[in-house]
Write a protein that holds these residues in place. Structure first.
Motif, PDB file in Angstrom:
ATOM      1  N   ILE A  30       0.845  -1.203   0.000  1.00 48.55           N
ATOM      2  CA  ILE A  30       0.000   0.000   0.000  1.00 48.55           C
ATOM      3  C   ILE A  30       0.879   1.252   0.000  1.00 48.55           C
ATOM      4  CG2 ILE A  30      -1.633   1.357   1.398  1.00 48.55           C
ATOM      5  CD1 ILE A  30      -3.006  -1.313   2.129  1.00 48.55           C
ATOM      6  N   ALA A  31       1.914   1.263   0.853  1.00 47.64           N
ATOM      7  CA  ALA A  31       2.815   2.432   0.905  1.00 47.64           C
ATOM      8  C   ALA A  31       3.492   2.629  -0.448  1.00 47.64           C
ATOM      9  CB  ALA A  31       3.855   2.238   2.002  1.00 47.64           C
ATOM     10  N   GLY A  32       3.910   1.524  -1.079  1.00 48.10           N
ATOM     11  CA  GLY A  32       4.603   1.594  -2.374  1.00 48.10           C
ATOM     12  C   GLY A  32       3.696   2.107  -3.468  1.00 48.10           C
ATOM     13  N   ILE A  33       2.478   1.555  -3.544  1.00 45.01           N
ATOM     14  CA  ILE A  33       1.545   1.985  -4.607  1.00 45.01           C
ATOM     15  C   ILE A  33       1.173   3.449  -4.399  1.00 45.01           C
ATOM     16  CG2 ILE A  33      -0.746   1.648  -5.634  1.00 45.01           C
ATOM     17  CD1 ILE A  33      -0.535  -1.307  -5.073  1.00 45.01           C
ATOM     18  N   ASN A  34       1.060   3.851  -3.125  1.00 47.49           N
ATOM     19  CA  ASN A  34       0.681   5.227  -2.813  1.00 47.49           C
ATOM     20  C   ASN A  34       1.652   6.270  -3.350  1.00 47.49           C
ATOM     21  OD1 ASN A  34      -1.727   6.155  -1.498  1.00 47.49           O
ATOM     22  ND2 ASN A  34      -1.311   4.579   0.028  1.00 47.49           N
ATOM     23  N   ASP A  81      -5.790   2.430  -0.503  1.00 46.96           N
ATOM     24  CA  ASP A  81      -5.826   2.076   0.918  1.00 46.96           C
ATOM     25  C   ASP A  81      -6.339   0.640   1.029  1.00 46.96           C
ATOM     26  OD1 ASP A  81      -8.504   2.279   0.365  1.00 46.96           O
ATOM     27  OD2 ASP A  81      -8.828   4.095   1.549  1.00 46.96           O
ATOM     28  N   MET A  82      -6.412   0.149   2.261  1.00 45.52           N
ATOM     29  CA  MET A  82      -6.806  -1.245   2.473  1.00 45.52           C
ATOM     30  C   MET A  82      -8.192  -1.505   1.897  1.00 45.52           C
ATOM     31  SD  MET A  82      -5.689  -4.062   3.505  1.00 45.52           S
ATOM     32  CE  MET A  82      -6.214  -5.677   4.010  1.00 45.52           C
ATOM     33  N   LYS A  83      -9.074  -0.524   2.011  1.00 44.76           N
ATOM     34  CA  LYS A  83     -10.450  -0.720   1.540  1.00 44.76           C
ATOM     35  C   LYS A  83     -10.455  -0.961   0.023  1.00 44.76           C
ATOM     36  CE  LYS A  83     -14.946   1.502   1.742  1.00 44.76           C
ATOM     37  NZ  LYS A  83     -15.051   2.263   0.497  1.00 44.76           N
ATOM     38  N   LEU A  84      -9.714  -0.125  -0.699  1.00 47.56           N
ATOM     39  CA  LEU A  84      -9.671  -0.278  -2.161  1.00 47.56           C
ATOM     40  C   LEU A  84      -9.009  -1.614  -2.543  1.00 47.56           C
ATOM     41  CD1 LEU A  84     -10.153   0.870  -5.005  1.00 47.56           C
ATOM     42  CD2 LEU A  84      -7.987   2.095  -4.820  1.00 47.56           C
ATOM     43  N   LEU A  85      -7.942  -1.961  -1.816  1.00 52.06           N
ATOM     44  CA  LEU A  85      -7.251  -3.221  -2.104  1.00 52.06           C
ATOM     45  C   LEU A  85      -8.200  -4.407  -1.890  1.00 52.06           C
ATOM     46  CD1 LEU A  85      -4.374  -4.074  -2.938  1.00 52.06           C
ATOM     47  CD2 LEU A  85      -3.850  -4.414  -0.534  1.00 52.06           C
ATOM     48  N   GLU A  86      -8.944  -4.383  -0.807  1.00 50.74           N
ATOM     49  CA  GLU A  86      -9.907  -5.471  -0.525  1.00 50.74           C
ATOM     50  C   GLU A  86     -10.972  -5.543  -1.610  1.00 50.74           C
ATOM     51  OE1 GLU A  86     -11.111  -4.371   3.462  1.00 50.74           O
ATOM     52  OE2 GLU A  86     -10.055  -6.118   4.288  1.00 50.74           O
ATOM     53  N   GLU A  87     -11.388  -4.363  -2.071  1.00 51.76           N
ATOM     54  CA  GLU A  87     -12.408  -4.300  -3.115  1.00 51.76           C
ATOM     55  C   GLU A  87     -11.869  -4.923  -4.408  1.00 51.76           C
ATOM     56  OE1 GLU A  87     -14.488  -0.473  -2.794  1.00 51.76           O
ATOM     57  OE2 GLU A  87     -14.304  -0.476  -4.993  1.00 51.76           O
ATOM     58  N   ILE A  88     -10.622  -4.599  -4.749  1.00 47.37           N
ATOM     59  CA  ILE A  88     -10.021  -5.146  -5.976  1.00 47.37           C
ATOM     60  C   ILE A  88      -9.948  -6.672  -5.877  1.00 47.37           C
ATOM     61  CG2 ILE A  88      -7.861  -5.300  -7.308  1.00 47.37           C
ATOM     62  CD1 ILE A  88      -7.391  -2.318  -6.551  1.00 47.37           C
ATOM     63  N   VAL A  89      -9.484  -7.164  -4.735  1.00 46.34           N
ATOM     64  CA  VAL A  89      -9.318  -8.617  -4.561  1.00 46.34           C
ATOM     65  C   VAL A  89     -10.678  -9.316  -4.636  1.00 46.34           C
ATOM     66  CG1 VAL A  89      -8.580 -10.433  -2.957  1.00 46.34           C
ATOM     67  CG2 VAL A  89      -7.187  -8.373  -3.251  1.00 46.34           C
ATOM     68  N   GLU A  90     -11.663  -8.762  -3.936  1.00 44.94           N
ATOM     69  CA  GLU A  90     -12.991  -9.401  -3.903  1.00 44.94           C
ATOM     70  C   GLU A  90     -13.696  -9.353  -5.250  1.00 44.94           C
ATOM     71  OE1 GLU A  90     -15.185  -7.540  -0.702  1.00 44.94           O
ATOM     72  OE2 GLU A  90     -13.626  -8.283   0.674  1.00 44.94           O
ATOM     73  N   ARG A  91     -13.584  -8.214  -5.940  1.00 43.53           N
ATOM     74  CA  ARG A  91     -14.397  -8.030  -7.159  1.00 43.53           C
ATOM     75  C   ARG A  91     -13.703  -8.471  -8.433  1.00 43.53           C
ATOM     76  NH1 ARG A  91     -17.236  -2.291  -6.201  1.00 43.53           N
ATOM     77  NH2 ARG A  91     -18.136  -2.761  -4.171  1.00 43.53           N
ATOM     78  N   PHE A 139      -5.400 -12.943  -0.414  1.00 42.57           N
ATOM     79  CA  PHE A 139      -4.786 -12.522   0.846  1.00 42.57           C
ATOM     80  C   PHE A 139      -4.471 -13.783   1.634  1.00 42.57           C
ATOM     81  CE2 PHE A 139      -7.480  -8.593   0.371  1.00 42.57           C
ATOM     82  CZ  PHE A 139      -6.457  -7.652   0.475  1.00 42.57           C
ATOM     83  N   ASN A 140      -3.525 -13.693   2.581  1.00 41.85           N
ATOM     84  CA  ASN A 140      -3.402 -14.768   3.566  1.00 41.85           C
ATOM     85  C   ASN A 140      -4.518 -14.570   4.615  1.00 41.85           C
ATOM     86  OD1 ASN A 140      -2.432 -12.520   4.939  1.00 41.85           O
ATOM     87  ND2 ASN A 140      -0.769 -13.634   5.938  1.00 41.85           N
ATOM     88  N   ASP A 141      -4.574 -15.465   5.603  1.00 42.57           N
ATOM     89  CA  ASP A 141      -5.708 -15.463   6.538  1.00 42.57           C
ATOM     90  C   ASP A 141      -5.912 -14.128   7.254  1.00 42.57           C
ATOM     91  OD1 ASP A 141      -6.364 -17.959   5.829  1.00 42.57           O
ATOM     92  OD2 ASP A 141      -5.437 -18.958   7.559  1.00 42.57           O
ATOM     93  N   ASP A 142      -4.821 -13.526   7.736  1.00 37.24           N
ATOM     94  CA  ASP A 142      -5.007 -12.268   8.497  1.00 37.24           C
ATOM     95  C   ASP A 142      -4.809 -11.019   7.626  1.00 37.24           C
ATOM     96  OD1 ASP A 142      -2.291 -12.219   8.169  1.00 37.24           O
ATOM     97  OD2 ASP A 142      -1.790 -12.260  10.306  1.00 37.24           O
ATOM     98  N   LYS A 143      -4.793 -11.226   6.319  1.00 40.81           N
ATOM     99  CA  LYS A 143      -4.698 -10.115   5.361  1.00 40.81           C
ATOM    100  C   LYS A 143      -3.461  -9.228   5.559  1.00 40.81           C
ATOM    101  CE  LYS A 143      -9.507  -9.897   3.998  1.00 40.81           C
ATOM    102  NZ  LYS A 143     -10.713  -9.108   3.866  1.00 40.81           N
ATOM    103  N   THR A 144      -2.372  -9.833   6.042  1.00 41.24           N
ATOM    104  CA  THR A 144      -1.122  -9.070   6.133  1.00 41.24           C
ATOM    105  C   THR A 144      -0.277  -9.287   4.877  1.00 41.24           C
ATOM    106  OG1 THR A 144      -0.134 -10.946   7.299  1.00 41.24           O
ATOM    107  CG2 THR A 144      -0.978  -9.107   8.661  1.00 41.24           C
ATOM    108  N   LEU A 145      -0.632 -10.336   4.098  1.00 39.08           N
ATOM    109  CA  LEU A 145       0.112 -10.655   2.873  1.00 39.08           C
ATOM    110  C   LEU A 145      -0.860 -10.793   1.716  1.00 39.08           C
ATOM    111  CD1 LEU A 145       2.386 -13.550   4.285  1.00 39.08           C
ATOM    112  CD2 LEU A 145       3.052 -11.152   4.007  1.00 39.08           C
ATOM    113  N   ILE A 146      -0.355 -10.531   0.507  1.00 41.24           N
ATOM    114  CA  ILE A 146      -1.181 -10.666  -0.696  1.00 41.24           C
ATOM    115  C   ILE A 146      -0.307 -11.226  -1.822  1.00 41.24           C
ATOM    116  CG2 ILE A 146      -0.705  -8.246  -1.373  1.00 41.24           C
ATOM    117  CD1 ILE A 146      -3.528  -8.150  -2.569  1.00 41.24           C
TER     118      ILE A 146
END
Ligand code: HQG
Length: 181
Positions: A41-45, A51-61, A69-76
């Protein structure tokens, strides 16, 4: 730019980072292709807001479910499609027969000589349905579809892998198993 366009563009950029060139934003992938989510996120920024919300949206949709993501969403990571050498722990599986590969007409002379090779990616990508292969092929111009005799390939000892998002992958397909349709 519409919200949908923004998600799509950032998705394309994510695919570039996680499959081909993480160095573009100064990050590295581990041996299994995982990137640290905060670093990502820091790199793309540095180039576009995410942000995390947009990243989650991209992954889900994502229409092809390209990322996990891994289980605790610290890795992708990307599920397939890499050119960088990572081991995404693909599952070896017996494929349906046949599988399909769509390509551009311009490549057929070479394919007919030496079969399918991965070129810049780690694997040749195959589809379980002809329609998907047509879509993939049309990315390269006038599409040509090859049918792959997977039953014979399995009998002859070739290994097939299936990615977490259901894409069939193989190191190469020698020409004797290919039939142009
Ligand atoms: C061709 C997209 C000459 C091969 C898609 C292909 C897919 C040869 C091109 C995924 C050859 C490589 C992968 C040979 C193979 N001589 N050309 N011997 N053997 N080729 O993009 O399969 O949206 O690396 O036929 O949907 O088109 O990114 O592979 O035309 O699933 O998730 O060399 O990428 O997924 O092109 O596409 P690519 P591909 P995403």
């Amino acid at each position: 730019m519409s919200c949908k366009d923004k998600t799509k563009q950032t998705g394309k950029f994510l695919s570039l980072i996680l499959r081909h060139s993480p160095e573009t934003i100064g990050i590295t992938l581990d041996e299994h292709g995982w990137a640290d989510v905060s670093e990502l996120i820091a790199g793309i920024n540095k180039t576009r807001p995410v942000d995390m919300k947009l990243l989650e949206e991209i992954v889900e949709r994502d229409e092809k479910q390209r990322y996990s993501f891994n289980d605790d969403k610290t890795l992708i990571r990307a599920n397939q499609g890499h050119s960088v050498h990572v081991d995404v722990e693909l599952e070896e599986r017996i494929p349906p027969n046949p599988l399909w590969h769509g390509t551009g007409e311009k490549f057929t002379e070479s394919i007919d000589k030496i079969g399918l090779i991965p070129k810049s990616r780690l694997y040749v990508h195959l589809s379980a349905d002809k329609k998907t292969a047509e879509k993939v092929g049309s990315r390269h111009g006038k599409p040509v579809i090859y049918q792959i005799d997977t039953e014979k390939m399995v009998k002859d000892g070739h290994k097939f892998y299936c990615s977490a998002n259901g894409v069939w992958l193989i190191y190469n397909v020698p020409r004797e198993y290919l039939k142009k349709t």
